[in-house]
Scaffold this motif. Structure first.
Motif, PDB file in Angstrom:
ATOM      1  N   PHE A 153       0.877  -1.175   0.000  1.00  0.00           N
ATOM      2  CA  PHE A 153       0.000   0.000   0.000  1.00  0.00           C
ATOM      3  C   PHE A 153       0.915   1.226   0.000  1.00  0.00           C
ATOM      4  O   PHE A 153       1.706   1.416   0.922  1.00  0.00           O
ATOM      5  CB  PHE A 153      -0.883  -0.029   1.239  1.00  0.00           C
ATOM      6  CG  PHE A 153      -1.790   1.165   1.403  1.00  0.00           C
ATOM      7  CD1 PHE A 153      -2.860   1.381   0.551  1.00  0.00           C
ATOM      8  CD2 PHE A 153      -1.578   2.064   2.442  1.00  0.00           C
ATOM      9  CE1 PHE A 153      -3.705   2.466   0.715  1.00  0.00           C
ATOM     10  CE2 PHE A 153      -2.415   3.155   2.618  1.00  0.00           C
ATOM     11  CZ  PHE A 153      -3.483   3.359   1.756  1.00  0.00           C
ATOM     12  N   ILE A 154       0.834   2.037  -1.049  1.00  0.00           N
ATOM     13  CA  ILE A 154       1.752   3.172  -1.214  1.00  0.00           C
ATOM     14  C   ILE A 154       0.995   4.480  -1.055  1.00  0.00           C
ATOM     15  O   ILE A 154      -0.008   4.723  -1.739  1.00  0.00           O
ATOM     16  CB  ILE A 154       2.460   3.136  -2.583  1.00  0.00           C
ATOM     17  CG1 ILE A 154       3.158   1.796  -2.787  1.00  0.00           C
ATOM     18  CG2 ILE A 154       3.476   4.273  -2.675  1.00  0.00           C
ATOM     19  CD1 ILE A 154       3.760   1.620  -4.163  1.00  0.00           C
ATOM     20  N   VAL A 155       1.480   5.291  -0.148  1.00  0.00           N
ATOM     21  CA  VAL A 155       0.901   6.608   0.137  1.00  0.00           C
ATOM     22  C   VAL A 155       1.844   7.671  -0.424  1.00  0.00           C
ATOM     23  O   VAL A 155       3.053   7.623  -0.179  1.00  0.00           O
ATOM     24  CB  VAL A 155       0.717   6.806   1.655  1.00  0.00           C
ATOM     25  CG1 VAL A 155       0.145   8.186   1.954  1.00  0.00           C
ATOM     26  CG2 VAL A 155      -0.185   5.715   2.225  1.00  0.00           C
ATOM     27  N   PHE A 156       1.305   8.618  -1.160  1.00  0.00           N
ATOM     28  CA  PHE A 156       2.119   9.638  -1.825  1.00  0.00           C
ATOM     29  C   PHE A 156       1.895  10.996  -1.177  1.00  0.00           C
ATOM     30  O   PHE A 156       0.764  11.370  -0.837  1.00  0.00           O
ATOM     31  CB  PHE A 156       1.743   9.701  -3.308  1.00  0.00           C
ATOM     32  CG  PHE A 156       2.683  10.515  -4.159  1.00  0.00           C
ATOM     33  CD1 PHE A 156       4.048  10.532  -3.943  1.00  0.00           C
ATOM     34  CD2 PHE A 156       2.180  11.271  -5.221  1.00  0.00           C
ATOM     35  CE1 PHE A 156       4.914  11.274  -4.749  1.00  0.00           C
ATOM     36  CE2 PHE A 156       3.021  12.016  -6.035  1.00  0.00           C
ATOM     37  CZ  PHE A 156       4.383  12.009  -5.793  1.00  0.00           C
ATOM     38  N   THR A 216       4.198   1.841   2.375  1.00  0.00           N
ATOM     39  CA  THR A 216       5.321   2.761   2.179  1.00  0.00           C
ATOM     40  C   THR A 216       4.786   4.166   1.967  1.00  0.00           C
ATOM     41  O   THR A 216       3.778   4.359   1.262  1.00  0.00           O
ATOM     42  CB  THR A 216       6.173   2.350   0.958  1.00  0.00           C
ATOM     43  OG1 THR A 216       6.853   1.126   1.244  1.00  0.00           O
ATOM     44  CG2 THR A 216       7.208   3.411   0.619  1.00  0.00           C
ATOM     45  N   LEU A 217       5.448   5.121   2.587  1.00  0.00           N
ATOM     46  CA  LEU A 217       5.155   6.538   2.350  1.00  0.00           C
ATOM     47  C   LEU A 217       6.208   7.082   1.405  1.00  0.00           C
ATOM     48  O   LEU A 217       7.406   7.056   1.708  1.00  0.00           O
ATOM     49  CB  LEU A 217       5.166   7.311   3.671  1.00  0.00           C
ATOM     50  CG  LEU A 217       5.093   8.838   3.579  1.00  0.00           C
ATOM     51  CD1 LEU A 217       3.777   9.276   2.937  1.00  0.00           C
ATOM     52  CD2 LEU A 217       5.264   9.469   4.964  1.00  0.00           C
ATOM     53  N   LEU A 218       5.791   7.574   0.255  1.00  0.00           N
ATOM     54  CA  LEU A 218       6.684   8.167  -0.741  1.00  0.00           C
ATOM     55  C   LEU A 218       6.511   9.676  -0.699  1.00  0.00           C
ATOM     56  O   LEU A 218       5.420  10.187  -0.963  1.00  0.00           O
ATOM     57  CB  LEU A 218       6.354   7.621  -2.131  1.00  0.00           C
ATOM     58  CG  LEU A 218       7.121   8.209  -3.315  1.00  0.00           C
ATOM     59  CD1 LEU A 218       8.624   8.002  -3.153  1.00  0.00           C
ATOM     60  CD2 LEU A 218       6.616   7.600  -4.624  1.00  0.00           C
ATOM     61  N   MET A 252       0.969   5.137  -9.799  1.00  0.00           N
ATOM     62  CA  MET A 252       1.626   4.023  -9.123  1.00  0.00           C
ATOM     63  C   MET A 252       1.143   3.841  -7.693  1.00  0.00           C
ATOM     64  O   MET A 252       1.165   2.739  -7.141  1.00  0.00           O
ATOM     65  CB  MET A 252       3.136   4.262  -9.140  1.00  0.00           C
ATOM     66  CG  MET A 252       3.968   3.268  -8.389  1.00  0.00           C
ATOM     67  SD  MET A 252       5.733   3.701  -8.395  1.00  0.00           S
ATOM     68  CE  MET A 252       5.719   5.150  -7.324  1.00  0.00           C
ATOM     69  N   VAL A 253       0.690   4.938  -7.067  1.00  0.00           N
ATOM     70  CA  VAL A 253       0.364   4.905  -5.638  1.00  0.00           C
ATOM     71  C   VAL A 253      -1.116   4.605  -5.419  1.00  0.00           C
ATOM     72  O   VAL A 253      -1.917   4.617  -6.355  1.00  0.00           O
ATOM     73  CB  VAL A 253       0.755   6.240  -4.963  1.00  0.00           C
ATOM     74  CG1 VAL A 253       2.226   6.554  -5.214  1.00  0.00           C
ATOM     75  CG2 VAL A 253      -0.118   7.396  -5.458  1.00  0.00           C
TER      76      VAL A 253
END
Length: 420
Positions: free
Chosen positions: A195-198, A229-231, A276-277
């Motif tokens: 799970f990606i957070v932007f 992940t936090l991007l 992507m996120v």
């Protein structure tokens, strides 16, 4: 052939990646595409390697940018106006940067109209800005909040609600296959289902970048440090913000729980990141509009935002929700010598973690559906073509109604006030 209307623009450098710079570029390009205008831009708010004037392709002589420190000086503006004889002066960002310009409006406005694209974050109504608003021929407003403020504080000035926009042909959804390719180019096979957070913002105090990292760790403690992940696309060493690299190391988030993207990238590559996120967040305590979340929605990616400034009109159309809102848990009155009072909207940590958990708990399909509804909201209410057409019509009408130099009308510089 009719002579083109010459516009002098002032604000962030139009080719810089800031929100003000990006919107300035969009306005300039819309005017130039109409073939009715030519533009001289003073490009400020960035550090310059040199101060040579630049001709912008493909517009050449029709768009010249002069680098300046800050936003310019009274002497510089007096000189440029006399030498270049522009027909309209257009400028943008919040009022605290323009007091010196309005101080010489009695020298400028007899020659040409002043058009201000107004940025303001929050209530209470800033009556201390009234004289600033009245010092323009027209005020365009970036959000419903700023529009209500201008119409209430200075009902006598002509104003137009003209919110920000993004190019939905650039910021658009990718196919599932493309998204997987983008993910695999940035993450290992074992991370592809994370799970990606932007977070795409300036690392500045009001953006709450440090709080975001601290709170994200607590979210990871809850769901698992290998699950998300936090991007963060930002400068971790920005002098106006916190040392994000230090915070990440201090919290032990060095196993790719928090990633930093620090290089400037093209709009197309930025759109790939949004695709992507799984969601984009903005928890600022003050936000005039918040361009990154609009770009995210345009790409079909849902958002989590503080219900402040322009963010609150992005996350909902009044019926549907295109992400999860976080309502302020406190509204403190803060201020300075330039801004005597304004609300600072702070959110609660638990409310943030709750919103993030709700987004995390949705299926991929549900997040996609929410994001695609958000994209339609952008197309319907922040349409890029409409944005350009409105600016062309507005600037054309201002020139026709107010004129410039020998044809200047509707301004005499005389005010009447009752004296007790």
């Amino acid at each position: 052939m009719t002579e083109k209307i010459k516009v002098l623009t002032m604000g962030d450098h139009p080719l810089s990646p800031s929100g003000v710079g990006t919107q300035t570029r969009y306005v300039c390009e819309a005017l130039l595409k109409s073939e009715k205008f030519k533009i001289l831009s003073l490009g400020g708010a960035v550090k310059h390697n040199n101060y040579d004037a630049v001709l912008v392709n493909p517009w050449k002589e029709d768009w010249k940018i002069i680098p300046v420190d800050g936003y310019g000086t009274p002497e510089m503006i007096r000189s440029i106006i006399r030498m270049e004889k522009p027909d309209i002066l257009w400028f943008m960002t919040d009022p605290r940067f323009w007091g010196w310009l309005w101080a010489i409006e009695n020298e400028i406005r007899p020659l040409l109209p002043m058009v201000y694209y107004h940025v303001w974050d929050n209530y209470p109504y800033p009556y201390y800005n009234q004289n600033f608003y009245l010092s323009n021929d027209h005020v365009a407003t970036i959000s419903k909040v700023s529009d209500d403020i201008v119409k209430t504080v200075a009902p006598g000035v002509n104003s137009t609600y003209l919110p920000h926009a993004v190019d939905s042909t650039v910021f658009c959804p990718r196919t599932e296959e493309q998204i997987q390719e983008i993910r695999l180019s940035n993450f290992s096979e074992g991370e592809r289902d994370k799970f990606i957070v932007f977070w795409n913002n300036r690392n500045a105090r009001r953006k709450q970048s440090g709080s975001l990292i601290y709170w994200f760790k607590e979210f990871l403690d809850k769901v698992g440090h290998d699950k998300a992940t936090l991007l963060m696309h930002t400068d971790p060493k920005d002098p106006h913000g916190q040392d994000l690299s230090h915070i990440i190391a201090h919290l032990g988030l060095t196993n790719r729980q928090v990633l930093l993207s620090t290089q400037k990238i093209s709009p197309a590559d930025l759109a790939s990141m949004y695709n992507m996120v799984d969601c984009t967040v903005n928890i600022s305590d003050a936000e005039g509009f918040g361009l990154a979340t609009l770009e995210s929605l345009s790409c079909g990616t849902p958002i989590i935002v503080t219900m402040t400034g322009g963010l609150q009109e992005q996350v909902t159309d009044g019926t549907e929700w295109f992400g999860f809102p976080i309502f302020p848990s406190s509204k403190s009155i803060i201020g300075s010598q330039d801004v005597p009072y304004i609300y600072e909207d702070r959110i609660n940590k638990d409310h943030f973690i709750s919103a993030l958990t709700k987004m995390y708990s949705l299926s991929g399909k549900d997040r996609q559906d929410m994001g695609l509804k958000g994209r339609q909201h952008v197309i319907d209410n922040y349409n890029f073509k409409k944005f350009g057409d409105q600016w062309v019509d507005l600037m054309t009408n201002i020139h026709e109604e107010h004129g410039s130099w020998e044809t200047r009308v509707n301004y005499n510089g005389i005010y009447f006030a009752e004296v007790a």
